[in-house]
Motif scaffolding. Sequence first.
Motif, PDB file in Angstrom:
ATOM      1  N   UNK A  73       0.858  -1.099  -0.120  1.00 30.76           N
ATOM      2  CA  UNK A  73       0.156  -0.090  -0.033  1.00 30.76           C
ATOM      3  C   UNK A  73       1.083   1.320  -0.074  1.00 30.76           C
ATOM      4  N   UNK A  74       1.913   1.123   0.669  1.00 28.07           N
ATOM      5  CA  UNK A  74       2.946   2.235   0.880  1.00 28.07           C
ATOM      6  C   UNK A  74       3.622   2.810  -0.604  1.00 28.07           C
ATOM      7  N   UNK A  75       3.879   1.472  -1.357  1.00 25.73           N
ATOM      8  CA  UNK A  75       4.510   1.756  -2.671  1.00 25.73           C
ATOM      9  C   UNK A  75       3.289   2.002  -3.650  1.00 25.73           C
ATOM     10  N   UNK A  76       2.065   1.859  -3.533  1.00 25.15           N
ATOM     11  CA  UNK A  76       0.907   2.143  -4.388  1.00 25.15           C
ATOM     12  C   UNK A  76       0.666   3.612  -3.994  1.00 25.15           C
ATOM     13  N   UNK A  77       0.934   4.088  -2.958  1.00 26.45           N
ATOM     14  CA  UNK A  77       0.622   5.711  -2.527  1.00 26.45           C
ATOM     15  C   UNK A  77       1.749   6.557  -3.088  1.00 26.45           C
ATOM     16  N   UNK A  78       2.937   5.823  -3.094  1.00 27.62           N
ATOM     17  CA  UNK A  78       4.167   6.577  -3.838  1.00 27.62           C
ATOM     18  C   UNK A  78       3.950   6.580  -5.270  1.00 27.62           C
ATOM     19  N   UNK A  79       3.424   5.292  -6.083  1.00 29.17           N
ATOM     20  CA  UNK A  79       3.122   5.307  -7.336  1.00 29.17           C
ATOM     21  C   UNK A  79       2.018   6.286  -7.833  1.00 29.17           C
ATOM     22  N   UNK A 138       1.506   9.185  -7.212  1.00 32.05           N
ATOM     23  CA  UNK A 138       2.241  10.611  -7.397  1.00 32.05           C
ATOM     24  C   UNK A 138       2.230  10.688  -9.013  1.00 32.05           C
ATOM     25  N   UNK A 139       2.474   9.594  -9.596  1.00 29.47           N
ATOM     26  CA  UNK A 139       3.360   9.754 -11.052  1.00 29.47           C
ATOM     27  C   UNK A 139       1.862   9.486 -12.016  1.00 29.47           C
ATOM     28  N   UNK A 140       0.696   9.546 -11.398  1.00 29.12           N
ATOM     29  CA  UNK A 140      -0.672   9.077 -12.245  1.00 29.12           C
ATOM     30  C   UNK A 140      -0.589  10.600 -13.567  1.00 29.12           C
ATOM     31  N   UNK A 199       1.508   6.091 -14.223  1.00 28.65           N
ATOM     32  CA  UNK A 199       1.638   4.726 -13.295  1.00 28.65           C
ATOM     33  C   UNK A 199       0.578   4.158 -12.890  1.00 28.65           C
ATOM     34  N   UNK A 200      -0.699   4.384 -13.661  1.00 21.02           N
ATOM     35  CA  UNK A 200      -1.887   3.938 -13.359  1.00 21.02           C
ATOM     36  C   UNK A 200      -1.968   2.313 -13.416  1.00 21.02           C
ATOM     37  N   UNK A 201      -1.455   1.671 -14.250  1.00 23.90           N
ATOM     38  CA  UNK A 201      -1.107   0.331 -14.366  1.00 23.90           C
ATOM     39  C   UNK A 201      -0.502  -0.492 -12.752  1.00 23.90           C
ATOM     40  N   UNK A 202       0.645   0.352 -12.576  1.00 23.25           N
ATOM     41  CA  UNK A 202       1.515   0.007 -11.535  1.00 23.25           C
ATOM     42  C   UNK A 202       0.923   0.162 -10.198  1.00 23.25           C
TER      43      UNK A 202
END
Length: 182
Positions: free
Chosen positions: A52-58, A60-62, A65-68
């Motif tokens: 979840x933490x990695x998802x929150x960081x990712x 930021x690049x929407x 980074x939507x797929x990630x």
Amino acid sequence: MKLSRMKVVGELCRLANKPEATPRARLICIRRICRIYADDLAWIAESRANYRRASTIAKQGLPFTARKVEMLDLAADLNLKVEEQAMLEALASYALLAIVGEQGTIEAFGFDALCDVLNVNPTRRAEFQGVTTLAELVLAGAEDCADSYRTEPGRAGLGPLHLACMCLNQRCLTMRPNLTLV
């Protein structure tokens, strides 16, 4: 669960099921097994939090980074779900075994001996003097967990048998949703 931890659980089960095992030895084995499962559940929760933490960081690049983000959220939801459910069921089963078995009564131990097994602080024992069963003692919060610093904040301070009793309570409520506790 790692193979080495499974071997430890198997050995503890073997020790607890010996015919010459005392109620104290059985309860110690059950508590140790519950502690292993509680540690594994805490590890699963920590692993999910990392996803979840990695998802929150990712996020930021929407939108790039939507797929990630989608994959990380899916991984967080499904990560070790089957293993977690199996551990929760096992915890509930061990709680039932501890509460219903001969080690579930204070007469099998004596109050002070049971408090020693559960690591009840000697200064707090007077608070629990009128308790007659193991379940009452555990659910009253008397059981201390020496490794509570390792558990997630939601479970901090819960001893392994307390967590197992809570899993048993949850199982009972899911099996009979109309059950009133009051």
